[in-house]
Structure formats: C-alpha cells, structure tokens
Enzyme design. Structure first.
Site, PDB file in Angstrom:
ATOM      1  N   GLY A  10       0.818  -1.225   0.000  1.00 40.46           N
ATOM      2  CA  GLY A  10       0.000   0.000   0.000  1.00 40.46           C
ATOM      3  C   GLY A  10       0.844   1.265   0.000  1.00 40.46           C
ATOM      4  O   GLY A  10       0.484   2.261   0.608  1.00 40.46           O
ATOM      5  N   VAL A  44      10.167   9.151   0.933  1.00 37.28           N
ATOM      6  CA  VAL A  44      11.010  10.340   1.031  1.00 37.28           C
ATOM      7  C   VAL A  44      10.375  11.416   0.138  1.00 37.28           C
ATOM      8  O   VAL A  44       9.509  11.102  -0.653  1.00 37.28           O
ATOM      9  CB  VAL A  44      12.474  10.069   0.605  1.00 37.28           C
ATOM     10  CG1 VAL A  44      13.246   9.392   1.708  1.00 37.28           C
ATOM     11  CG2 VAL A  44      12.548   9.265  -0.663  1.00 37.28           C
ATOM     12  N   ALA A  47       9.999  13.965  -6.253  1.00 45.28           N
ATOM     13  CA  ALA A  47       9.877  14.825  -7.436  1.00 45.28           C
ATOM     14  C   ALA A  47       9.421  13.937  -8.584  1.00 45.28           C
ATOM     15  O   ALA A  47       9.763  12.763  -8.633  1.00 45.28           O
ATOM     16  CB  ALA A  47      11.231  15.431  -7.771  1.00 45.28           C
ATOM     17  N   LYS A  75       6.932  21.672 -10.374  1.00 50.59           N
ATOM     18  CA  LYS A  75       8.319  21.452 -10.801  1.00 50.59           C
ATOM     19  C   LYS A  75       8.430  21.779 -12.282  1.00 50.59           C
ATOM     20  O   LYS A  75       7.752  21.152 -13.102  1.00 50.59           O
ATOM     21  CB  LYS A  75       8.687  19.981 -10.542  1.00 50.59           C
ATOM     22  CG  LYS A  75      10.026  19.592 -11.119  1.00 50.59           C
ATOM     23  CD  LYS A  75      10.339  18.136 -10.869  1.00 50.59           C
ATOM     24  CE  LYS A  75      11.528  17.701 -11.687  1.00 50.59           C
ATOM     25  NZ  LYS A  75      11.777  16.265 -11.606  1.00 50.59           N
ATOM     26  N   PRO A  93      14.976  21.551 -18.328  1.00 54.53           N
ATOM     27  CA  PRO A  93      13.566  21.928 -18.208  1.00 54.53           C
ATOM     28  C   PRO A  93      12.662  20.896 -18.871  1.00 54.53           C
ATOM     29  O   PRO A  93      13.119  20.099 -19.687  1.00 54.53           O
ATOM     30  CB  PRO A  93      13.514  23.252 -18.981  1.00 54.53           C
ATOM     31  CG  PRO A  93      14.556  23.114 -20.034  1.00 54.53           C
ATOM     32  CD  PRO A  93      15.624  22.181 -19.492  1.00 54.53           C
ATOM     33  N   GLY A 364      10.984   7.236 -10.542  1.00 52.59           N
ATOM     34  CA  GLY A 364      10.324   6.157  -9.788  1.00 52.59           C
ATOM     35  C   GLY A 364       8.821   6.144 -10.021  1.00 52.59           C
ATOM     36  O   GLY A 364       8.233   5.110 -10.379  1.00 52.59           O
ATOM     37  N   ILE A 365       8.188   7.288  -9.827  1.00 55.79           N
ATOM     38  CA  ILE A 365       6.733   7.339  -9.957  1.00 55.79           C
ATOM     39  C   ILE A 365       6.329   7.302 -11.431  1.00 55.79           C
ATOM     40  O   ILE A 365       5.288   6.763 -11.792  1.00 55.79           O
ATOM     41  CB  ILE A 365       6.189   8.560  -9.191  1.00 55.79           C
ATOM     42  CG1 ILE A 365       6.360   8.246  -7.690  1.00 55.79           C
ATOM     43  CG2 ILE A 365       4.736   8.854  -9.521  1.00 55.79           C
ATOM     44  CD1 ILE A 365       6.081   9.359  -6.752  1.00 55.79           C
TER      45      ILE A 365
HETATM   46  P1  FAD Z   1       7.126   0.923  -0.839  1.00 59.08           P
HETATM   47  O1  FAD Z   1       6.946   2.348  -0.579  1.00 59.08           O
HETATM   48  O2  FAD Z   1       8.333   0.255  -0.246  1.00 59.08           O
HETATM   49  O3  FAD Z   1       5.826   0.164  -0.322  1.00 59.08           O
HETATM   50  C1  FAD Z   1       5.802  -1.229  -0.094  1.00 59.08           C
HETATM   51  C2  FAD Z   1       4.446  -1.622   0.485  1.00 59.08           C
HETATM   52  O4  FAD Z   1       4.394  -3.045   0.596  1.00 59.08           O
HETATM   53  C3  FAD Z   1       4.179  -1.077   1.894  1.00 59.08           C
HETATM   54  O5  FAD Z   1       2.845  -0.668   2.000  1.00 59.08           O
HETATM   55  C4  FAD Z   1       4.405  -2.315   2.805  1.00 59.08           C
HETATM   56  O6  FAD Z   1       3.670  -2.250   3.998  1.00 59.08           O
HETATM   57  C5  FAD Z   1       3.883  -3.402   1.868  1.00 59.08           C
HETATM   58  N1  FAD Z   1       4.358  -4.753   2.192  1.00 59.08           N
HETATM   59  C6  FAD Z   1       5.612  -5.246   2.078  1.00 59.08           C
HETATM   60  N2  FAD Z   1       5.647  -6.534   2.483  1.00 59.08           N
HETATM   61  C7  FAD Z   1       4.367  -6.853   2.846  1.00 59.08           C
HETATM   62  C8  FAD Z   1       3.743  -8.028   3.383  1.00 59.08           C
HETATM   63  N3  FAD Z   1       4.435  -9.156   3.633  1.00 59.08           N
HETATM   64  N4  FAD Z   1       2.422  -7.983   3.665  1.00 59.08           N
HETATM   65  C9  FAD Z   1       1.689  -6.855   3.435  1.00 59.08           C
HETATM   66  N5  FAD Z   1       2.230  -5.720   2.936  1.00 59.08           N
HETATM   67  C10 FAD Z   1       3.551  -5.724   2.661  1.00 59.08           C
HETATM   68  N6  FAD Z   1      10.525   8.377  -7.146  1.00 59.08           N
HETATM   69  C11 FAD Z   1      10.213   9.506  -7.818  1.00 59.08           C
HETATM   70  O7  FAD Z   1       9.359   9.484  -8.700  1.00 59.08           O
HETATM   71  N7  FAD Z   1      10.839  10.684  -7.511  1.00 59.08           N
HETATM   72  C12 FAD Z   1      11.786  10.785  -6.552  1.00 59.08           C
HETATM   73  O8  FAD Z   1      12.294  11.871  -6.304  1.00 59.08           O
HETATM   74  C13 FAD Z   1      12.145   9.608  -5.857  1.00 59.08           C
HETATM   75  N8  FAD Z   1      13.118   9.634  -4.907  1.00 59.08           N
HETATM   76  C14 FAD Z   1      13.476   8.464  -4.305  1.00 59.08           C
HETATM   77  C15 FAD Z   1      14.555   8.461  -3.414  1.00 59.08           C
HETATM   78  C16 FAD Z   1      14.975   7.268  -2.828  1.00 59.08           C
HETATM   79  C17 FAD Z   1      16.150   7.258  -1.922  1.00 59.08           C
HETATM   80  C18 FAD Z   1      14.285   6.057  -3.108  1.00 59.08           C
HETATM   81  C19 FAD Z   1      14.710   4.763  -2.480  1.00 59.08           C
HETATM   82  C20 FAD Z   1      13.215   6.057  -3.981  1.00 59.08           C
HETATM   83  C21 FAD Z   1      12.813   7.243  -4.599  1.00 59.08           C
HETATM   84  N9  FAD Z   1      11.777   7.249  -5.523  1.00 59.08           N
HETATM   85  C22 FAD Z   1      11.463   8.404  -6.189  1.00 59.08           C
HETATM   86  C23 FAD Z   1      11.009   6.043  -5.807  1.00 59.08           C
HETATM   87  C24 FAD Z   1       9.709   6.071  -5.038  1.00 59.08           C
HETATM   88  O9  FAD Z   1       9.952   6.304  -3.671  1.00 59.08           O
HETATM   89  C25 FAD Z   1       8.978   4.760  -5.198  1.00 59.08           C
HETATM   90  O10 FAD Z   1       8.885   4.484  -6.557  1.00 59.08           O
HETATM   91  C26 FAD Z   1       7.592   4.879  -4.632  1.00 59.08           C
HETATM   92  O11 FAD Z   1       7.608   5.341  -3.321  1.00 59.08           O
HETATM   93  C27 FAD Z   1       6.888   3.560  -4.702  1.00 59.08           C
HETATM   94  O12 FAD Z   1       7.313   2.685  -3.745  1.00 59.08           O
HETATM   95  P2  FAD Z   1       6.530   1.309  -3.672  1.00 59.08           P
HETATM   96  O13 FAD Z   1       5.088   1.586  -3.413  1.00 59.08           O
HETATM   97  O14 FAD Z   1       6.889   0.478  -4.837  1.00 59.08           O
HETATM   98  O15 FAD Z   1       7.187   0.583  -2.409  1.00 59.08           O
END
Ligand code: FAD
Length: 522
Positions: A10, A44, A47, A75, A93, A364-365
């Site tokens: 989530g 975190v 952007a 942005k 840009p 990432g997004i």
């Molecule tokens: P996560 O945020 O890790 O979410 C994982 C989910 O899975 C959580 O809800 C957790 O509870 C759930 N989960 C895991 N295991 C289980 C389980 N066994 N049972 C139930 N639930 C579980 N992207 C950008 O577009 N711009 C940026 O500037 C940017 N900066 C970043 C900087 C850093 C240092 C990093 C690491 C990433 C950055 N990103 C950026 C990428 C961005 O943060 C991610 O793409 C975005 O947050 C999506 O993360 P996610 O939902 O895939 O994973």
C-alpha cells in the site's frame, strides 16, 4: 467477466494501481489491496515527471483537490549544480527546443550563441522562471503557454488517451510527499470500490502450474484472485521471493547503492518556494533538494564503496547547513536494476518491486504510471494472459527502464568532473554499454537528436539527451556545416523573442508561493 485483482503493498505504487484500475476498468475488476501496518513504505520527498499530470487528469482530480493535502508544489525543471569541471549550474527543463528552418535551437546555439549566453538560458524560457521562482500558472489558473501536442487524444479510450507522452509543449511536474499521496489515493480508491485489508501477507500460494492462487494473511486468512500485483517494494515478495524471477542489477554501470534522507523545515514566507528540483554533485554521488510546501526533502545518493553511512550523513548535514540540526536521518539501501521480466505468470510487479534507478531524473513514480498504463493496455481476461501479451508488456517495460538507465549513465560518463576517486571512477572503472560508447563518439561531433538516440527508449526525448550532454560540458566541437548555408536571421530573431518572452513571463506570472497560497485558500 470480472477479474479479481489482488494488490499486495500500500505504498505509492499500490494505491496508484488500485485507483487507476478501478477508474479505467470499473466493474470489470474487483480490486483488493493488502497492506501491512508495520512494514514501512519508502516515503522520502518526491519529485516527478511531467506525465503525472495526465494520471491525475485521468482520475478526474484537479490540482486543488490533491496538492494541498500532499504538500504539493510545481516542478518546471531539474537544476544541476557542479556537474562539470566548470562548476556552476544548468537547468534540464520540461520545455522542448523550438525549431527554426528545420533545426532546433540547440543546433543554432552552437553556431550563433555559444560564446554569448549559456545554452539553457538562450534556448528556453524556463530557467528565467526558475531563477525568479515563478509559478507555471496565472492566478486565474491559465497555464503560461500551451501547445497541445499530437500525442494526447482526450477522446481515445484509456489508457491510450494518456499513455505517458507529453500533452503540452511546456509541461510541468510536481513535488509532493509520497506517503501523503498514498493516503490520499487510498481514500480515493476505496471510494471507487477498492477493498482494503490491513494485514501481513505470510505466504503466497501457487497452483500446480506455478500461477499464484492466493495470499495467506495473518488475520484475514486466504485472499484469492486471478491477477496478483506485487507492490511490496524492494522485497519483491511475489515476483522474486515466490516466483523466483531473476533481478538484473545495474551496479556495473550505475554504482550508487545507498541514500540518506533528511527533512529540514523551510520558511516559505521568508524564502519563497523554488519551482524546481536541485541535484548537486557531491564527493561520491549527488544530493537532491526537493521543495515541498512546508519543508524541503533533502537526501544524498551515494556509492557505499567510497563513503560510509556516517560520512555520507555528515557530508549531507554540512551541505544543508543549520536547518538540518535536530533532523533525524533516514538511511536507505537501494536495489538498483530491474526484473528480467515484470509480468510473470499471473503476477505483475509495479513500483520498486519491478525496477528502480537512482532518482536523479525523478523516474520512480513515472515507472509506476507507465507500468499501470501498460497493464491496462495489456489487461487479461481472468488469469488467462497469453504468452504474447506478457512478452509485449515485458518488452515495453524493459525498454523503458533500460532507456532511462542509459540516460543516467550519460550524466556521469559525459561529465568532465574527475576531482575525487568516485568521479574519476565514473570515467575509468565503470563499464559502459558498447552502443552508448558509440553514440558518445557521435555526440562529440553532433548534438544528440532523434535520429541518433534509440527512439524505442521510452521516456526521455532527444532534447533531454542534448541538454544533459551540453550541461555536463560534453559539447560538440563544431556546429553543423549545413547551418552555414541557411539565413541566420530567423534564428537570431527566435533567440531574441525567447529572451523577450522570458522577461514577460517573469514580470507577469505570480510567484510560486503566491499561487500555491491562493490555491490553498480556495
Ligand atoms: P514501498 O513504498 O516500499 O511500499 C511497499 C508496500 O508493501 C508497503 O505498504 C508495505 O507495507 C507493503 N508490504 C511489504 N511486504 C508486505 C507483506 N508481507 N504484507 C503486506 N504488505 C507488505 N521516485 C520519484 O518518482 N521521484 C523521486 O524523487 C524519488 N526519490 C526516491 C529516493 C529514494 C532514496 C528512493 C529509495 C526512492 C525514490 N523514488 C522516487 C522512488 C519512489 O519512492 C517509489 O517508486 C515509490 O515510493 C513507490 O514505492 P513502492 O510503493 O513500490 O514501495
């Protein structure tokens, strides 16, 4: 036939997927999202790419609906600091080059302006707007300049109306708190009918053919489905841990593997709000500065072979200055690379579980949005995906991530900075894909253009490759000889008009802060 979709995770990826699928496929899908209450999301300061506007447009959300609750800001560009031996800064840009007599302003700059004005200031209006901290919109919500491109067709069925191409000639992206956005979309998605289960997934059940049949949760028992979306972040609980899909690491070419983040307060009344992300090169990587409405997101992306956790945190604190005092650091290990395939059997990985590259170009997004749009584009009936459909999805996703990977390598390889062991190694120790090496040779002679970058790489257009090359001081030695055969007057006029337009925009647009305050007061 209704397809039962089970999303595990989530974070931003999970709730973006749930919302979009419900909006696009309506009662044809039954969406259940399982998220743990104690496994943290990445969260975190974030952007984004300009394409994200299309995602919100598709959900029917206005900026004033979601930006205030996510600390959102606009942005217009990324400002790169200290990425070449010359020091200083340049802007990447979202605005594209203009074309004069068939050649873009980048090419004309090499002939007419290279000794007069930095290329970004000469070719684009955005740098002046960034320096003056302008909003991209007037207070009556009109956008400062709009030219609808051929890519966007609002009448086409989803996702072809929004498939991540650029809608306007001068698009903009956003900064926001990704955790708050996940909360916002959770409310939105559940209102559209997505079911939310807060629980831990303990086991993943498989059928004889290896397809996933259910996930077993701690308190809610089995959750069954036809299609499973892995949004569990770097863990890749379904795609890697269960289905054993190999992960291809990129650290032979992109060695940054760690980050440390801080969230210092920011006095918007005193300092205003920058409408751009800043990426400042440091001793063993680079630091991001992402302006949110109430605070800045700061972080240092670095290579742990050159810097310990403690050293990185110290360097970041020194970079931020007194505002960092009292802030708690968040250290993050990054899994950089992509799955061999992100769609395997009846499981699709979206978000960090699919692939991730360092956030230098805020992708990432964008990868999440792209993954979701393509999922809708390839959506199966029940669990019945054909091999051809999966192959098609995986080709599109892999091309996109690989294209971004090469674009990031360009930032380091083309830069002439070599003042620390880390920056030296970016030229001497890291391998380089042979095709990119060849193209770098070409770009010594000619600016990157749509004929000499790989057009199948989705995401970054030719102008971006040209902007980064020139910004890091990888500038062709000569201008195109062909330009000497053309009348230079139209190009001279276009450069003068660009300067005039920059000045007009700076003096008529409201400040970024003023516009956002106005939006929040509505
Ligand atoms: P996560 O945020 O890790 O979410 C994982 C989910 O899975 C959580 O809800 C957790 O509870 C759930 N989960 C895991 N295991 C289980 C389980 N066994 N049972 C139930 N639930 C579980 N992207 C950008 O577009 N711009 C940026 O500037 C940017 N900066 C970043 C900087 C850093 C240092 C990093 C690491 C990433 C950055 N990103 C950026 C990428 C961005 O943060 C991610 O793409 C975005 O947050 C999506 O993360 P996610 O939902 O895939 O994973």
């Amino acid at each position: 036939m209704t397809t039962r979709v089970v999303i595990v995770g989530g974070g931003t990826a999970g709730w973006m997927t749930a919302s979009y699928l419900k909006r696009a496929l309506k009662e044809n899908v039954e969406v259940t999202l399982v998220e743990s209450s104690h496994i943290k999301t990445v969260g975190v300061g974030e952007a984004t790419f300009s394409t994200l506007k299309l995602f919100f447009d598709f959900l029917g959300l206005k900026e004033s609906d979601w930006m205030p609750s996510c600390n959102g800001t606009y942005k217009l560009a990324i400002r790169y600091e200290n990425w070449s031996s010359k020091g200083g800064h340049f802007y990447h840009p979202f605005q594209r080059f203009e074309t004069i007599q068939g050649f873009n302003t980048g090419e004309w700059w090499l002939k007419l302006k290279r000794n007069e004005l930095p290329f970004d200031q000469a070719c684009f209006t955005i740098p002046a707007m960034c320096e003056a901290k302008r909003s991209p919109k007037f207070l009556d919500d009109t956008v400062f300049d709009e030219g609808v491109s051929a890519y966007f067709d609002p009448k086409a069925p989803p996702p072809n109306n929004v498939i991540a191409h650029h809608m306007v000639q001068y698009p903009y992206g956003y900064h926001f708190d990704a955790s708050l956005l996940a909360d916002f979309l959770m409310n939105y998605g559940t209102k559209l009918g997505a079911r939310r289960i807060v629980d831990d997934v303990l086991e993943v059940g498989q059928r004889e053919n290896g397809f996933i049949s259910h996930v077993l949760t701690k308190q809610n028992g089995r959750v069954e489905g036809d299609l499973f979306i892995d949004c569990t972040g770097f863990r890749g609980l379904l795609i890697n841990q269960t289905l054993k899909e190999p992960f291809i690491a990129f650290n032979d070419v992109l060695p940054n593997d760690s980050a440390v983040a801080l969230q210092p307060p920011w006095d918007v009344e005193a300092n205003g709000i920058r409408p751009y992300t800043t990426a400042t090169a440091l001793s063993a990587g680079w630091a991001w500065t992402i302006p949110l409405y109430h605070r800045n997101g700061n972080g240092y992306v670095y290579c742990s072979r050159y810097l310990s956790k403690e050293e990185a945190e110290k360097e970041l604190r020194a970079f931020i200055g007194p505002a960092a005092e009292g802030c708690t650091a968040n250290h993050i290990k990054m899994r950089v690379g992509r799955n061999h395939n992100s769609w395997v059997k009846n499981c699709v990985a979206i978000g960090l579980s699919s692939g991730f590259v360092e956030p230098l170009e805020s992708t990432g997004i964008f990868f999440i949005q792209h993954g979701i749009e393509e999922l809708v584009n390839h959506f199966p009936e029940g669990a019945d995906t054909s091999d051809g459909q999966r192959l098609s999805y995986n080709k599109v996703i892999n091309n996109c991530i690989d294209g971004v990977k090469q674009f990031l390598i360009l930032h380091y390889r083309a830069s002439d900075r070599a003042d620390t062991p880390y920056w030296k190694a970016t030229k001497t120790e890291l391998s380089i894909p042979p095709d990119l090496e060849e193209r770098l040779k070409i770009w010594r002679a000619r600016l990157p253009g749509h004929r000499n970058i790989y057009p199948s790489f989705h995401g970054f257009e030719a102008y971006s490759w040209a902007v980064i090359s020139m910004g890091v001081n990888y500038v062709p030695e000569n201008h195109l000889a062909l330009l000497d055969l053309l009348d230079p007057e139209p190009a001279k006029k276009a450069f003068a008009a660009l300067q005039e337009r920059s000045q007009r925009l700076v003096s008529t647009l409201p400040s970024h802060h003023e516009y956002l305050k106005h939006m929040r007061a509505r």
